[in-house]
Design an enzyme around this catalytic site. Structure first.
Site, PDB file in Angstrom:
ATOM      1  N   ASN A  11       1.112  -1.640  -0.363  1.00 51.62           N
ATOM      2  CA  ASN A  11       0.181   0.277  -0.303  1.00 51.62           C
ATOM      3  C   ASN A  11       1.239   0.987  -0.052  1.00 51.62           C
ATOM      4  O   ASN A  11       1.398   1.720   0.834  1.00 51.62           O
ATOM      5  CB  ASN A  11      -0.957  -0.276   1.317  1.00 51.62           C
ATOM      6  CG  ASN A  11      -1.452   1.491   0.995  1.00 51.62           C
ATOM      7  OD1 ASN A  11      -2.212   2.061   0.604  1.00 51.62           O
ATOM      8  ND2 ASN A  11      -2.416   1.375   2.694  1.00 51.62           N
ATOM      9  N   LYS A  13      -0.116   4.234   0.242  1.00 49.97           N
ATOM     10  CA  LYS A  13      -0.565   5.380   0.246  1.00 49.97           C
ATOM     11  C   LYS A  13      -0.533   6.998  -0.743  1.00 49.97           C
ATOM     12  O   LYS A  13      -0.400   6.393  -1.745  1.00 49.97           O
ATOM     13  CB  LYS A  13       0.455   5.979   1.728  1.00 49.97           C
ATOM     14  CG  LYS A  13      -0.712   4.551   2.690  1.00 49.97           C
ATOM     15  CD  LYS A  13      -0.103   4.852   4.256  1.00 49.97           C
ATOM     16  CE  LYS A  13       0.274   3.544   5.160  1.00 49.97           C
ATOM     17  NZ  LYS A  13       0.383   3.984   5.792  1.00 49.97           N
ATOM     18  N   HIS A  96      -9.784   1.634   4.945  1.00 49.05           N
ATOM     19  CA  HIS A  96      -8.014   1.167   5.364  1.00 49.05           C
ATOM     20  C   HIS A  96      -8.753   2.044   6.067  1.00 49.05           C
ATOM     21  O   HIS A  96      -8.957   3.005   6.580  1.00 49.05           O
ATOM     22  CB  HIS A  96      -6.819   2.291   4.598  1.00 49.05           C
ATOM     23  CG  HIS A  96      -5.949   1.820   5.569  1.00 49.05           C
ATOM     24  ND1 HIS A  96      -5.650   2.741   6.205  1.00 49.05           N
ATOM     25  CD2 HIS A  96      -4.922   0.899   4.751  1.00 49.05           C
ATOM     26  CE1 HIS A  96      -3.864   2.610   6.418  1.00 49.05           C
ATOM     27  NE2 HIS A  96      -3.544   0.999   5.894  1.00 49.05           N
ATOM     28  N   GLU A  98      -7.159   4.340   7.684  1.00 47.01           N
ATOM     29  CA  GLU A  98      -7.044   6.234   7.693  1.00 47.01           C
ATOM     30  C   GLU A  98      -7.389   7.103   6.677  1.00 47.01           C
ATOM     31  O   GLU A  98      -8.039   7.707   6.971  1.00 47.01           O
ATOM     32  CB  GLU A  98      -5.468   6.255   6.628  1.00 47.01           C
ATOM     33  CG  GLU A  98      -4.383   6.152   7.218  1.00 47.01           C
ATOM     34  CD  GLU A  98      -2.837   5.304   7.134  1.00 47.01           C
ATOM     35  OE1 GLU A  98      -2.936   5.997   5.549  1.00 47.01           O
ATOM     36  OE2 GLU A  98      -2.094   5.092   7.374  1.00 47.01           O
ATOM     37  N   GLU A 169      -5.347  -5.300  10.986  1.00 50.57           N
ATOM     38  CA  GLU A 169      -4.462  -3.904  10.997  1.00 50.57           C
ATOM     39  C   GLU A 169      -4.540  -3.244  12.125  1.00 50.57           C
ATOM     40  O   GLU A 169      -5.374  -2.392  12.139  1.00 50.57           O
ATOM     41  CB  GLU A 169      -4.485  -2.971   9.417  1.00 50.57           C
ATOM     42  CG  GLU A 169      -4.395  -3.322   8.707  1.00 50.57           C
ATOM     43  CD  GLU A 169      -3.434  -2.619   7.051  1.00 50.57           C
ATOM     44  OE1 GLU A 169      -2.341  -2.967   7.205  1.00 50.57           O
ATOM     45  OE2 GLU A 169      -4.702  -1.492   6.500  1.00 50.57           O
ATOM     46  N   GLY A 175       2.538   2.153  10.589  1.00 46.58           N
ATOM     47  CA  GLY A 175       3.836   3.444  10.546  1.00 46.58           C
ATOM     48  C   GLY A 175       3.778   3.566  11.193  1.00 46.58           C
ATOM     49  O   GLY A 175       4.619   3.877  11.584  1.00 46.58           O
ATOM     50  N   SER A 217       3.056  -2.713  10.335  1.00 46.90           N
ATOM     51  CA  SER A 217       4.772  -2.673  10.438  1.00 46.90           C
ATOM     52  C   SER A 217       5.105  -3.958   9.930  1.00 46.90           C
ATOM     53  O   SER A 217       6.668  -4.187  11.040  1.00 46.90           O
ATOM     54  CB  SER A 217       5.264  -2.094  12.473  1.00 46.90           C
ATOM     55  OG  SER A 217       5.164  -0.620  12.169  1.00 46.90           O
TER      56      SER A 217
HETATM   57  C1  PEP Z   1      -0.440   0.092   5.811  1.00 41.90           C
HETATM   58  O1  PEP Z   1      -0.426   1.425   5.706  1.00 41.90           O
HETATM   59  O2  PEP Z   1      -1.252  -0.716   5.438  1.00 41.90           O
HETATM   60  C2  PEP Z   1       0.436  -0.509   6.941  1.00 41.90           C
HETATM   61  C3  PEP Z   1      -0.102  -1.503   7.658  1.00 41.90           C
HETATM   62  O3  PEP Z   1       1.352   0.295   7.086  1.00 41.90           O
HETATM   63  P1  PEP Z   1       2.772   0.658   7.463  1.00 41.90           P
HETATM   64  O4  PEP Z   1       3.454  -1.295   7.222  1.00 41.90           O
HETATM   65  O5  PEP Z   1       3.404   1.237   6.919  1.00 41.90           O
HETATM   66  O6  PEP Z   1       1.853   0.114   9.077  1.00 41.90           O
END
Ligand code: PEP
Length: 255
Positions: A11, A13, A96, A98, A169, A175, A217
């Site tokens: 992803n 983003k 997501h 976000e 998630e 992040g 992460s």
């Molecule tokens: C994500 O953007 O869905 C995500 C899991 O980001 P990260 O791997 O940076 O934590």
């Protein structure tokens, strides 16, 4: 290993310009080793869907970071499943954290988006996950159940051929560099699989149809032990997917 399909999805983003994407693929393609039965994909921003498809030479799946539920109409700023299909989009991330946090997406809307994707043979990657406060209050399973049931509503039906993927998630792990540990991931994935099994069995669908992937992460250090868990069918990866060498290493180390 279970019969559920395996996925490693990036992803990006709101990152990477066309020049940076060209650089990404000149490095990524050099060492990418496709693996049998592993679906690798990248969800870029909308303007770059075609570029990613071209530069990846169709060796990976291309995806979007959202999808609207109508085919056309007065929905300024949205992109329809018909348009995404036009660009050969294979999967769309929906819900997501976000989107839920900054744009007020509710599980009801997420479910509509996911169903529209399925109607156009696009795999919806339905994201669910608890916040740090919910995690600390010990309400993870309650939140996961609510989000799962509401978001997948209408996305499982008799006779269907293409299925959603659930991405667990935890918001506090996205992040932040703080991945959930393997015991936490296993417990939540098993819980999700148990709920899905009930839904799928009631509709006489195979209980291996829906994959459950983890995001939060993921990096080269934690991917190996997480994919050794029977309950983990892959990853949704943010930060590490922006680095071609790291993404390739994760693909190598997983499954
Ligand atoms: C994500 O953007 O869905 C995500 C899991 O980001 P990260 O791997 O940076 O934590």
């Amino acid at each position: 290993m279970s019969l559920r399909k395996k996925f490693i999805l990036g992803n990006w983003k709101m990152n990477l310009t066309s020049e940076e994407i060209q650089r990404f693929f000149s490095d990524f393609n050099e060492s990418y080793n496709p693996k049998d039965k592993l679906n690798v994909g990248i969800a870029s921003s909308y303007p770059y869907l075609e570029l990613v498809k071209k530069l990846s030479m169709d060796l990976i799946l291309t995806g979007s970071q959202n999808i609207h539920f109508e085919n056309s109409g007065a929905f300024t700023g949205e992109v329809s499943p018909l348009m995404l299909k036009d660009f050969g989009t294979s999967f769309s991330i929906v819900g997501h954290s976000e989107r839920r946090q900054y744009f007020g997406e509710t599980s009801t809307v997420v479910s509509k988006r996911a169903r529209a994707a399925l109607n156009h043979n696009i795999i919806p990657i339905i994201c669910i996950g608890e916040s740090r406060a919910e995690f600390e209050a010990g309400t993870t399973f309650k939140i996961i159940e609510e989000q799962l049931i509401e978001s997948i509503n209408n996305c499982l039906f008799e006779g269907q051929k293409i299925f959603p993927v659930i991405a667990y998630e935890p918001v506090w792990a996205i992040g932040t560099g703080l991945s959930a540990n393997k015991e936490q991931v296993d417990a939540v994935h098993l819980f999700i699989l148990d709920k899905l099994t009930n839904l799928l069995t009631n509709l006489k669908l195979s209980t291996d149809s829906v994959s459950v992937i983890y995001g939060g992460s993921v990096n080269t250090k934690n991917c190996g032990e997480l994919t050794r868990l029977e309950s983990v069918d892959g990853f949704l990866i943010g930060g590490s997917s922006l680095k071609p060498v790291e993404l390739n290493e994760i693909i190598e180390l997983s499954f």
